[in-house]
Design an enzyme around this catalytic site. Structure first.
Site, PDB file in Angstrom:
ATOM      1  N   ASN A 155     -17.530  38.741 -12.730  1.00 12.09           N
ATOM      2  CA  ASN A 155     -18.131  37.775 -14.038  1.00 12.09           C
ATOM      3  C   ASN A 155     -18.355  38.638 -15.663  1.00 12.09           C
ATOM      4  O   ASN A 155     -19.383  39.743 -15.299  1.00 12.09           O
ATOM      5  CB  ASN A 155     -19.299  37.521 -13.935  1.00 12.09           C
ATOM      6  CG  ASN A 155     -20.109  36.841 -14.845  1.00 12.09           C
ATOM      7  OD1 ASN A 155     -19.474  36.157 -15.720  1.00 12.09           O
ATOM      8  ND2 ASN A 155     -21.096  35.683 -14.717  1.00 12.09           N
ATOM      9  N   ARG A 201     -20.141  38.544 -17.871  1.00 17.25           N
ATOM     10  CA  ARG A 201     -21.613  38.527 -17.576  1.00 17.25           C
ATOM     11  C   ARG A 201     -22.306  38.346 -17.255  1.00 17.25           C
ATOM     12  O   ARG A 201     -23.696  38.579 -18.016  1.00 17.25           O
ATOM     13  CB  ARG A 201     -21.978  37.004 -18.498  1.00 17.25           C
ATOM     14  CG  ARG A 201     -20.760  36.484 -19.911  1.00 17.25           C
ATOM     15  CD  ARG A 201     -21.144  35.071 -20.225  1.00 17.25           C
ATOM     16  NE  ARG A 201     -22.656  35.213 -21.276  1.00 17.25           N
ATOM     17  CZ  ARG A 201     -23.257  33.924 -20.833  1.00 17.25           C
ATOM     18  NH1 ARG A 201     -23.076  32.236 -20.218  1.00 17.25           N
ATOM     19  NH2 ARG A 201     -24.286  33.855 -21.370  1.00 17.25           N
ATOM     20  N   CYS A 202     -21.839  39.350 -16.232  1.00 21.07           N
ATOM     21  CA  CYS A 202     -23.363  40.162 -15.274  1.00 21.07           C
ATOM     22  C   CYS A 202     -23.227  41.865 -15.553  1.00 21.07           C
ATOM     23  O   CYS A 202     -21.922  42.011 -14.730  1.00 21.07           O
ATOM     24  CB  CYS A 202     -23.012  39.514 -14.049  1.00 21.07           C
ATOM     25  SG  CYS A 202     -23.753  40.201 -12.534  1.00 21.07           S
ATOM     26  N   SER A 203     -24.576  42.040 -15.885  1.00 31.25           N
ATOM     27  CA  SER A 203     -24.994  42.928 -15.630  1.00 31.25           C
ATOM     28  C   SER A 203     -24.566  44.428 -14.644  1.00 31.25           C
ATOM     29  O   SER A 203     -23.416  45.274 -14.728  1.00 31.25           O
ATOM     30  CB  SER A 203     -26.326  43.618 -15.776  1.00 31.25           C
ATOM     31  OG  SER A 203     -27.131  43.778 -15.147  1.00 31.25           O
ATOM     32  N   ARG A 232     -20.912  44.324 -14.451  1.00 36.14           N
ATOM     33  CA  ARG A 232     -19.786  45.274 -15.082  1.00 36.14           C
ATOM     34  C   ARG A 232     -20.173  46.699 -14.829  1.00 36.14           C
ATOM     35  O   ARG A 232     -19.111  47.288 -15.221  1.00 36.14           O
ATOM     36  CB  ARG A 232     -20.482  45.203 -16.947  1.00 36.14           C
ATOM     37  CG  ARG A 232     -20.169  44.258 -17.297  1.00 36.14           C
ATOM     38  CD  ARG A 232     -20.913  43.925 -19.463  1.00 36.14           C
ATOM     39  NE  ARG A 232     -21.840  44.442 -19.271  1.00 36.14           N
ATOM     40  CZ  ARG A 232     -22.862  43.336 -18.879  1.00 36.14           C
ATOM     41  NH1 ARG A 232     -22.795  41.786 -18.974  1.00 36.14           N
ATOM     42  NH2 ARG A 232     -24.019  43.382 -19.784  1.00 36.14           N
TER      43      ARG A 232
END
Length: 117
Positions: free
Chosen positions: A9, A11-13, A16
């Protein structure tokens, strides 16, 4: 070794960070944007088996959907919980790295590296 697959995802740190770790270690991998390419009930059952987890352990309890859908209800069956994740993939813990018949949730992200040893 089969090509690692990261359920990601962007948008998830943590997700990433996991992707960055794979790139830093020069691990050839595939990415599944599971919010767009939503997993089926069968895929989630297979993932749970690879993770050696129960459905409740794969659900993000901090998501507002968790409360809205009353997923804390102890009377819900495993099938109910798996269906909720299939219907609302945002509920799935992330990131998840799958390598062959094993998988690992990347919390913390460094956990995924254990599958690559």
């Amino acid at each position: 070794m089969s090509t690692p697959l990261l359920w990601h995802n962007p948008r998830c740190s943590k997700s990433r960070q996991a992707l960055s770790l794979l790139e830093e270690h020069k691990v050839k991998h595939d990415v599944r944007l599971y919010l767009e390419d939503t997993p089926s009930v069968q895929e989630l059952k297979a993932l749970l088996k690879q993770l050696s987890l129960e459905p409740r352990e794969l659900i993000r309890t901090s998501e507002s959907l968790y409360k809205e859908l009353n997923l804390k209800d102890a009377s819900l069956s495993d099938q109910d919980l798996i269906q909720a994740m299939a219907d609302h993939p945002k509920l799935i813990q992330r990131p998840v790295l799958v390598v062959g018949s094993k998988a690992r949730i990347g919390r913390p992200p460094e956990e995924i590296l254990e599958l690559l040893e």
